[in-house]
Motif scaffolding. Structure first.
Motif, PDB file in Angstrom:
ATOM      1  N   PHE A   1       0.843  -1.201   0.000  1.00  0.00           N
ATOM      2  CA  PHE A   1       0.000   0.000   0.000  1.00  0.00           C
ATOM      3  C   PHE A   1       0.875   1.248   0.000  1.00  0.00           C
ATOM      4  N   ALA A   2       1.960   1.228   0.808  1.00  0.00           N
ATOM      5  CA  ALA A   2       2.847   2.387   0.875  1.00  0.00           C
ATOM      6  C   ALA A   2       3.604   2.572  -0.432  1.00  0.00           C
ATOM      7  N   GLN A   3       4.040   1.455  -1.051  1.00  0.00           N
ATOM      8  CA  GLN A   3       4.821   1.554  -2.278  1.00  0.00           C
ATOM      9  C   GLN A   3       4.004   2.096  -3.443  1.00  0.00           C
ATOM     10  N   LEU A   4       2.669   1.980  -3.345  1.00  0.00           N
ATOM     11  CA  LEU A   4       1.839   2.511  -4.424  1.00  0.00           C
ATOM     12  C   LEU A   4       1.993   4.021  -4.565  1.00  0.00           C
ATOM     13  N   GLY A   5       2.432   4.693  -3.474  1.00  0.00           N
ATOM     14  CA  GLY A   5       2.608   6.138  -3.542  1.00  0.00           C
ATOM     15  C   GLY A   5       3.968   6.552  -4.073  1.00  0.00           C
ATOM     16  N   GLN A   6       4.813   5.577  -4.427  1.00  0.00           N
ATOM     17  CA  GLN A   6       6.165   5.876  -4.863  1.00  0.00           C
ATOM     18  C   GLN A   6       6.330   5.500  -6.326  1.00  0.00           C
ATOM     19  N   GLY A   7       7.244   6.158  -6.975  1.00  0.00           N
ATOM     20  CA  GLY A   7       7.530   5.852  -8.363  1.00  0.00           C
ATOM     21  C   GLY A   7       6.553   6.523  -9.309  1.00  0.00           C
ATOM     22  N   ALA A   8       7.024   6.742 -10.520  1.00  0.00           N
ATOM     23  CA  ALA A   8       6.198   7.421 -11.517  1.00  0.00           C
ATOM     24  C   ALA A   8       5.251   6.437 -12.193  1.00  0.00           C
ATOM     25  N   LEU A   9       4.101   6.951 -12.632  1.00  0.00           N
ATOM     26  CA  LEU A   9       3.173   6.164 -13.437  1.00  0.00           C
ATOM     27  C   LEU A   9       3.581   6.276 -14.908  1.00  0.00           C
ATOM     28  N   HIS A  10       3.367   5.195 -15.637  1.00  0.00           N
ATOM     29  CA  HIS A  10       3.670   5.184 -17.064  1.00  0.00           C
ATOM     30  C   HIS A  10       2.358   4.987 -17.813  1.00  0.00           C
ATOM     31  N   ARG A  11       1.672   6.114 -18.079  1.00  0.00           N
ATOM     32  CA  ARG A  11       0.353   6.036 -18.697  1.00  0.00           C
ATOM     33  C   ARG A  11       0.473   5.840 -20.203  1.00  0.00           C
ATOM     34  N   VAL A  12      -0.322   4.934 -20.723  1.00  0.00           N
ATOM     35  CA  VAL A  12      -0.437   4.707 -22.164  1.00  0.00           C
ATOM     36  C   VAL A  12      -1.889   4.359 -22.455  1.00  0.00           C
ATOM     37  N   PRO A  13      -2.354   4.487 -23.699  1.00  0.00           N
ATOM     38  CA  PRO A  13      -3.701   4.014 -24.025  1.00  0.00           C
ATOM     39  C   PRO A  13      -3.772   2.491 -23.872  1.00  0.00           C
ATOM     40  N   VAL A  14      -4.742   2.017 -23.111  1.00  0.00           N
ATOM     41  CA  VAL A  14      -4.883   0.583 -22.826  1.00  0.00           C
ATOM     42  C   VAL A  14      -6.268   0.128 -23.286  1.00  0.00           C
ATOM     43  N   ASP A  15      -6.304  -0.982 -24.038  1.00  0.00           N
ATOM     44  CA  ASP A  15      -7.579  -1.573 -24.439  1.00  0.00           C
ATOM     45  C   ASP A  15      -8.175  -2.289 -23.237  1.00  0.00           C
ATOM     46  N   LEU A  16      -9.354  -1.855 -22.791  1.00  0.00           N
ATOM     47  CA  LEU A  16      -9.951  -2.387 -21.569  1.00  0.00           C
ATOM     48  C   LEU A  16     -10.310  -3.862 -21.716  1.00  0.00           C
ATOM     49  N   ARG A  17     -10.753  -4.277 -22.884  1.00  0.00           N
ATOM     50  CA  ARG A  17     -11.104  -5.691 -23.076  1.00  0.00           C
ATOM     51  C   ARG A  17      -9.861  -6.574 -22.915  1.00  0.00           C
ATOM     52  N   THR A  18      -8.756  -6.152 -23.543  1.00  0.00           N
ATOM     53  CA  THR A  18      -7.509  -6.911 -23.407  1.00  0.00           C
ATOM     54  C   THR A  18      -7.037  -6.937 -21.956  1.00  0.00           C
ATOM     55  N   ALA A  19      -7.126  -5.783 -21.303  1.00  0.00           N
ATOM     56  CA  ALA A  19      -6.704  -5.719 -19.897  1.00  0.00           C
ATOM     57  C   ALA A  19      -7.558  -6.636 -19.030  1.00  0.00           C
ATOM     58  N   THR A  20      -8.861  -6.714 -19.311  1.00  0.00           N
ATOM     59  CA  THR A  20      -9.743  -7.587 -18.525  1.00  0.00           C
ATOM     60  C   THR A  20      -9.388  -9.050 -18.749  1.00  0.00           C
ATOM     61  N   LEU A  21      -9.104  -9.424 -19.992  1.00  0.00           N
ATOM     62  CA  LEU A  21      -8.710 -10.811 -20.269  1.00  0.00           C
ATOM     63  C   LEU A  21      -7.416 -11.163 -19.526  1.00  0.00           C
ATOM     64  N   GLN A  22      -6.470 -10.225 -19.469  1.00  0.00           N
ATOM     65  CA  GLN A  22      -5.233 -10.479 -18.726  1.00  0.00           C
ATOM     66  C   GLN A  22      -5.508 -10.603 -17.231  1.00  0.00           C
ATOM     67  N   ALA A  23      -6.420  -9.787 -16.718  1.00  0.00           N
ATOM     68  CA  ALA A  23      -6.767  -9.878 -15.296  1.00  0.00           C
ATOM     69  C   ALA A  23      -7.441 -11.209 -14.985  1.00  0.00           C
ATOM     70  N   LEU A  24      -8.197 -11.749 -15.937  1.00  0.00           N
ATOM     71  CA  LEU A  24      -8.872 -13.036 -15.717  1.00  0.00           C
ATOM     72  C   LEU A  24      -7.882 -14.194 -15.631  1.00  0.00           C
ATOM     73  N   GLU A  25      -6.668 -14.005 -16.169  1.00  0.00           N
ATOM     74  CA  GLU A  25      -5.651 -15.040 -16.003  1.00  0.00           C
ATOM     75  C   GLU A  25      -5.310 -15.244 -14.532  1.00  0.00           C
ATOM     76  N   VAL A  26      -5.479 -14.194 -13.745  1.00  0.00           N
ATOM     77  CA  VAL A  26      -5.227 -14.285 -12.297  1.00  0.00           C
ATOM     78  C   VAL A  26      -6.515 -14.573 -11.534  1.00  0.00           C
ATOM     79  N   ALA A  27      -7.575 -13.815 -11.861  1.00  0.00           N
ATOM     80  CA  ALA A  27      -8.814 -13.902 -11.087  1.00  0.00           C
ATOM     81  C   ALA A  27      -9.773 -14.971 -11.606  1.00  0.00           C
ATOM     82  N   GLY A  28      -9.509 -15.503 -12.814  1.00  0.00           N
ATOM     83  CA  GLY A  28     -10.466 -16.421 -13.426  1.00  0.00           C
ATOM     84  C   GLY A  28     -10.725 -17.673 -12.617  1.00  0.00           C
ATOM     85  N   ILE A  29      -9.684 -18.183 -11.956  1.00  0.00           N
ATOM     86  CA  ILE A  29      -9.856 -19.410 -11.165  1.00  0.00           C
ATOM     87  C   ILE A  29     -10.856 -19.177 -10.048  1.00  0.00           C
TER      88      ILE A  29
END
Length: 753
Positions: free
Chosen positions: A589-617
């Motif tokens: 939680f503390a480390q989330l406040g450190q370091g720069a963000l690297h923003r880029v345009p992200v396809d939400l559908r692709t990002a959701t499919l990648q998240a399901l690789e972890v949460a899908g089970i």
């Protein structure tokens, strides 16, 4: 009274000025020059051994025979390995080598007796302080964790500094059993202290609202409090155990006990405690940015010895309370910036930031505003004497562009300002370019009545050993009017001035459309707090590993344990593991406040499919059907952080799914600039009264092992990531009908959606 430095101390002009208000006629250098870190003794309930480079004991306390069963003369010169055993000595060195700071704690056994040991280095030696262990061994963490956790949760609900301190003193008194626990807040680095919260036994007089002269905790003592989180005196009438020899071999001084837990107490301070009827005490430092902000002071009417576990709990409580107070001050600064944003927006959009002094006065409450450009000063508001301004320019220090300097009593800075104090008592200065151009907010004198805990005209009396501080208490309080001071400048005032300075420096390049960039500056102000959390959490991990390892060793070495004891040891290991997981969550939680963000345009559908690789089970285990976003839905985000958001929200949808099918979760977006992302499920929902609580760190609405377990950190992490993106987070939820979590992620300036 006490010192924390090697050399003698003499009060400088600023420190003497801090005593003007209370009229102190006593030269405090008499007691402040006392080298309390080298008094040559310790409190007698523990023993001390200092081990030289050759592995032999060079210094020992005079009570070794009583506590260790070996005469002190026999201990000095003995091999440390002969005393501790090879395993015990290895544990001492391992503790010193661990990344837990300058000191460490461990359990040791000498002969047949168990000890709580504190180890540190001093004067090139390894120092081991031994306290007889409490009756209950091994330490049962589960006995302390619920109370500490409950206390910390109460702190999180405090909305003001006074609320948080009131909760803190009540919880610390309940934890330690002291008769009086008060919270002091100091007025500046060397100023007097006010009791802002108190928990006290019925038979004692209240101190709430009393002011104590700065002499009660002078600069040397304050520096020592900044070095050590906690200081315990178990009995003011303790027979000090002297160190043998008194002077270190090859040196002219006693052993340096700056980091000692058992360090003996200055006679000045003991007399002070006796004057106020105290037999035992504990002080817990409250720090902000590494500087002493205040103290939690605990007083007992009878001698009181705290176990190592309780002291550790109080020290952790002090660290956490300091973090909470810093967070509240951050919130105060945030609110002040929000309130000032309208005025700042008007100034920026007008295109002349320094032309409208009335708007400048709206930024920070002041009686007058001075803008100095090219050596010419323009004043708005109350009239100011030219002589006062001339004197002010001579005393403003060299400031870099954007730097802020403030003074609440110009009279204390230089007596020449006394003639102007009625209308010109304090000033806050913002440097515009580092060459003399500046903005100064001016406040007049505020005459305020204070209730002092001692006669401010006679804070010392002549006694058998010379002059001493008089007793403190509410039975004889004194009123005094503060003169020559303005309404104090707050951290929020400085924050607003800094933000205004940033706007001035960037207005030529960025107009009103770029004001959102100022929010990033505010969020970066949390870096020190995040680092502080990281260090505090790391310091707890090693003792936890020791608890778990010790419990495991006991189980392995004693296979014939009865079932109840074996179960309790297992519980200790499980609780230590759980606390380690909680600390890991806190670190993340503390480390989330450190370091720069690297923003880029992200396809939400692709990002959701990648998240399901972890949460899908997890979703599959609960038979939850997932509806993906429409193709082409794009948002601006840091891809890794967006993954964390989606994984946490999808896992929550699985954990709190509807008990009856069908079970669904949908991820999508709604049009907007930026677009809003939603994660909608038809699960058990969240009661309205608890919808704010779910975003608090470690806050769970259900029993720990229900709904798949967890630590209550997921939504707090989601909230933190979204804040880092400058976005917003909200939820709509109805019990038994499901929950929809909405969030936006602001793009970087000039980055298209």
């Amino acid at each position: 009274m006490g010192t924390g430095d090697e050399g003698g101390w003499q009060p400088d002009d600023r420190e003497r000025a801090a005593e003007v208000e209370s009229g102190t006629p006593f030269d405090l250098s008499v007691c402040l020059n006392e080298p309390i870190h080298r008094l040559g003794g310790i409190q007698s309930y523990g023993a001390l051994l200092a081990i030289g480079a050759d592995g032999r004991v060079e210094v020992a306390s005079s009570n070794c025979a009583a506590l260790l069963g070996v005469p002190t003369d026999a201990v000095v010169g003995t091999s440390a390995e002969a005393l501790f055993g090879s395993a015990g000595l290895a544990a001492v060195h391992a503790t010193l080598a661990a990344p837990t700071g300058d000191r460490g704690m461990l359990a040791l056994t000498l002969g047949s007796r168990g000890f709580d040991a504190t180890v540190y280095r001093a004067d090139g030696r390894v120092v081991v302080e031994l306290e007889p262990a409490t009756a209950e061994r091994p330490f049962v963490f589960s006995h302390f964790y619920p109370a500490v956790r409950t206390a910390l949760v109460k702190l999180q609900h405090g909305r003001t500094v006074v609320d948080v301190c009131a909760a803190a003193v009540a919880e610390i008194r309940a934890l330690t059993g002291y008769d009086r626990v008060v919270a002091y807040r100091f007025e500046g680095p060397a100023g007097p202290g006010e009791v802002i919260a108190e928990s006290v036994a019925d038979e004692l007089e209240p101190w709430l609202g009393l002011w104590f002269p700065a002499t009660d905790i002078p600069p040397q003592a304050r520096r020592l409090y900044e070095r050590n989180w906690i200081r315990v005196i178990h009995d003011v009438d303790d027979d000090t155990a002297l160190l043998v020899p008194q002077v270190l071999p090859g040196a002219g001084d006693p052993l340096d006990l700056s980091d000692s837990t058992l360090r003996t107490v200055s006679g000045f301070h003991l007399e002070y405690l006796r004057n106020i009827g105290v037999r035992s005490s504990m002080s817990v430092s409250l720090l902000n940015g590494g500087r002493l902000w205040g103290l939690i002071a605990c007083h007992g009417l009878e001698p009181r010895r705290l176990s190592a576990e309780v002291r550790a709990a109080c020290e952790f409580f002090g660290v956490t309370l300091s973090l909470q107070l810093a967070a509240l001050q951050d919130t105060e600064a945030t609110n002040a910036r929000q309130h000032a944003r309208t005025a700042l927006f008007s100034l920026v959009t007008a295109g002349a930031l320094l032309a409208d002094n009335d708007e400048l006065a709206r930024l920070i409450v002041a009686d007058a505003v001075v803008v100095r450009l090219g050596g010419q000063a323009t004043v708005s508001g109350a009239a100011l004497d030219d002589g006062a301004l001339t004197a002010l320019w001579e005393h403003v220090p060299a400031l870099a562009a954007g730097q802020v300097w403030s003074c609440e009593s110009l009279t204390e800075l230089d007596p020449v300002f006394a003639r102007y104090a009625t209308g010109f008592s304090g000033v806050l200065v913002l440097a515009l370019d580092g060459t003399g151009d500046l903005v100064a907010w001016v406040r007049r004198e505020r005459r305020a009545a204070r209730t002092w805990a001692t006669d401010p005209d006679q804070p010392v009396l002549l006694g058998p050993h010379g002059q001493r501080l008089t007793p403190r208490g509410s039975s004889a309080v004194y009123q005094a009017v503060v003169r020559g001071h303005c309404l104090p400048w707050t951290g929020a005032d400085a924050a607003v001035a800094e933000e205004f300075g940033h706007a001035v420096r960037t207005s030529a390049l960025r107009r009103a459309t770029e004001l959102a960039a100022l929010n990033d500056e505010l969020r970066r102000a949390n870096d020190d707090l995040d680092t502080f959390t990281h260090v505090a959490a790391h310091e707890m991990k090693e003792p936890l590993r020791g608890i778990a390892t010790t419990a495991a060793f006991i189980t392995e070495d004693a296979p014939e344990l009865d079932a109840v004891t074996a179960r309790r040891l297992g519980t200790i290991q499980k609780l230590a593991q759980r606390m380690d997981e909680l600390i890991n969550s806190l670190l993340h939680f503390a480390q989330l406040g450190q370091g720069a963000l690297h923003r880029v345009p992200v396809d939400l559908r692709t990002a959701t499919l990648q998240a399901l690789e972890v949460a899908g089970i997890r979703l599959a285990e609960h038979d939850v059907e997932v509806t993906l976003p429409e193709p082409g839905s794009t948002i601006s985000a840091d891809p890794e952080r967006l993954q964390e958001i989606l994984v946490n929200l999808l896992v929550n949808a699985a954990k709190y799914a509807n008990p009856h099918p069908p079970r669904t979760v949908t991820v999508g977006t709604t049009p907007g600039n930026p677009p809003a992302v939603y994660v909608r499920d038809n699960g058990i929902g969240i009661p309205t009264a608890h919808q704010e609580d779910v975003f608090r760190l470690f806050r769970r609405l259900h029993p720990r092992d229900s709904h798949g377990g967890g630590h209550g950190a997921g939504l707090a992490i989601v909230d933190r990531i979204i804040q880092r993106h400058g976005g917003t987070l909200r939820l709509d939820s109805t019990p038994s009908q499901g929950t929809t979590v909405w969030f936006t992620l602001e793009p970087e300036p000039d980055q298209p959606q």
